[in-house]
Write a protein that holds these residues in place. Structure first.
Motif, PDB file in Angstrom:
ATOM      1  N   LEU A 161      39.648  37.642  36.759  1.00  0.00           N
ATOM      2  CA  LEU A 161      39.905  38.949  36.143  1.00  0.00           C
ATOM      3  C   LEU A 161      39.687  38.920  34.637  1.00  0.00           C
ATOM      4  O   LEU A 161      39.197  39.887  34.057  1.00  0.00           O
ATOM      5  N   ALA A 163      37.387  41.276  32.453  1.00  0.00           N
ATOM      6  CA  ALA A 163      37.929  42.033  31.326  1.00  0.00           C
ATOM      7  C   ALA A 163      37.196  41.760  30.019  1.00  0.00           C
ATOM      8  O   ALA A 163      37.176  42.622  29.139  1.00  0.00           O
ATOM      9  N   ARG A 186      34.964  47.799  37.063  1.00  0.00           N
ATOM     10  CA  ARG A 186      36.214  48.418  37.513  1.00  0.00           C
ATOM     11  C   ARG A 186      36.413  48.108  38.995  1.00  0.00           C
ATOM     12  O   ARG A 186      37.504  47.780  39.429  1.00  0.00           O
ATOM     13  N   SER A 203      37.571  44.500  39.651  1.00  0.00           N
ATOM     14  CA  SER A 203      39.012  44.293  39.517  1.00  0.00           C
ATOM     15  C   SER A 203      39.715  44.637  40.822  1.00  0.00           C
ATOM     16  O   SER A 203      40.591  43.902  41.280  1.00  0.00           O
ATOM     17  N   ASP A 204      39.323  45.751  41.439  1.00  0.00           N
ATOM     18  CA  ASP A 204      39.909  46.136  42.723  1.00  0.00           C
ATOM     19  C   ASP A 204      39.583  45.096  43.793  1.00  0.00           C
ATOM     20  O   ASP A 204      40.420  44.764  44.629  1.00  0.00           O
ATOM     21  N   LEU A 239      41.860  42.115  43.423  1.00  0.00           N
ATOM     22  CA  LEU A 239      43.201  42.417  43.942  1.00  0.00           C
ATOM     23  C   LEU A 239      43.216  42.396  45.467  1.00  0.00           C
ATOM     24  O   LEU A 239      44.158  41.891  46.078  1.00  0.00           O
ATOM     25  N   PRO A 276      50.494  39.309  42.372  1.00  0.00           N
ATOM     26  CA  PRO A 276      50.011  39.236  40.986  1.00  0.00           C
ATOM     27  C   PRO A 276      51.032  38.570  40.069  1.00  0.00           C
ATOM     28  O   PRO A 276      52.227  38.802  40.189  1.00  0.00           O
ATOM     29  N   VAL A 335      47.745  37.789  35.710  1.00  0.00           N
ATOM     30  CA  VAL A 335      46.899  38.733  36.453  1.00  0.00           C
ATOM     31  C   VAL A 335      47.090  40.136  35.897  1.00  0.00           C
ATOM     32  O   VAL A 335      46.117  40.858  35.654  1.00  0.00           O
ATOM     33  N   TYR A 336      48.343  40.531  35.678  1.00  0.00           N
ATOM     34  CA  TYR A 336      48.593  41.866  35.126  1.00  0.00           C
ATOM     35  C   TYR A 336      47.974  42.040  33.743  1.00  0.00           C
ATOM     36  O   TYR A 336      47.406  43.088  33.445  1.00  0.00           O
ATOM     37  N   LEU A 374      44.367  42.608  34.223  1.00  0.00           N
ATOM     38  CA  LEU A 374      44.121  43.935  34.803  1.00  0.00           C
ATOM     39  C   LEU A 374      44.242  45.035  33.755  1.00  0.00           C
ATOM     40  O   LEU A 374      43.406  45.948  33.698  1.00  0.00           O
ATOM     41  N   ALA A 386      41.141  47.356  32.651  1.00  0.00           N
ATOM     42  CA  ALA A 386      41.220  48.817  32.776  1.00  0.00           C
ATOM     43  C   ALA A 386      41.022  49.476  31.421  1.00  0.00           C
ATOM     44  O   ALA A 386      40.314  50.485  31.300  1.00  0.00           O
ATOM     45  N   TYR A 435      49.043  49.621  35.915  1.00  0.00           N
ATOM     46  CA  TYR A 435      49.239  48.165  35.974  1.00  0.00           C
ATOM     47  C   TYR A 435      50.367  47.735  35.042  1.00  0.00           C
ATOM     48  O   TYR A 435      51.181  46.882  35.379  1.00  0.00           O
TER      49      TYR A 435
END
Length: 138
Positions: A55, A59, A69, A72-73, A76, A86, A90-91, A94, A98, A110
């Motif tokens: 991720l 990012a 985008r 990222s999904d 997850l 997560p 991870v957060y 994310l 985003a 998130y």
């Protein structure tokens, strides 16, 4: 990971995690996701740290693309399939991903989810960003 082919039956998780960290540092999201797939094919268990690095690669990609985008999904979904929750790392990745694609709704979602899980590190990151923004506006 082909150069790790001398490991039998497959390279250890720590070797893949190192390569994924390199992908994040070098901003290679497609390569990172390829490594996750290679881990799956070799039955190397995936870790939350491995997914967080993938991720971070998404990012920090040097040229943002709308498809990131969706990546990222995808990450997850893969984590969920591996029954991994997560982590704060991870957060953070994310939220950054985003924000990078201009999806403030997803970044906020998130962030709120991390806060609900008690990720105080991410909350501190958000507070520092808010102070920098406030300082710029004055």
């Amino acid at each position: 990971a082909r150069f790790l082919g001398h490991f039998e039956p497959s390279p250890p998780l720590v070797a893949f995690e190192g390569l994924l960290q390199c992908c994040a540092t070098q901003r290679l999201p497609e390569r990172a996701l390829g490594l996750i797939e290679e881990m799956r094919q070799l039955d190397v268990p995936r870790s939350a740290a491995a997914y967080a690095s993938a991720l971070r690669a998404v990012a920090t990609a040097p040229q943002w693309h709308r498809a990131y985008r969706e990546l990222s999904d995808e990450v997850l979904d893969l984590m969920e399939g591996d029954d991994l929750a997560p982590t704060p790392a991870v957060y953070r990745a994310l939220v950054e991903a985003a924000g990078r694609c201009g999806d403030d709704g997803a970044a906020t979602a998130y962030f709120d989810e991390a806060r609900a899980r008690g990720d105080h590190g991410l909350l501190a990151l958000g507070a520092r960003a808010g102070r920098r923004r406030d300082a710029r506006e004055t």
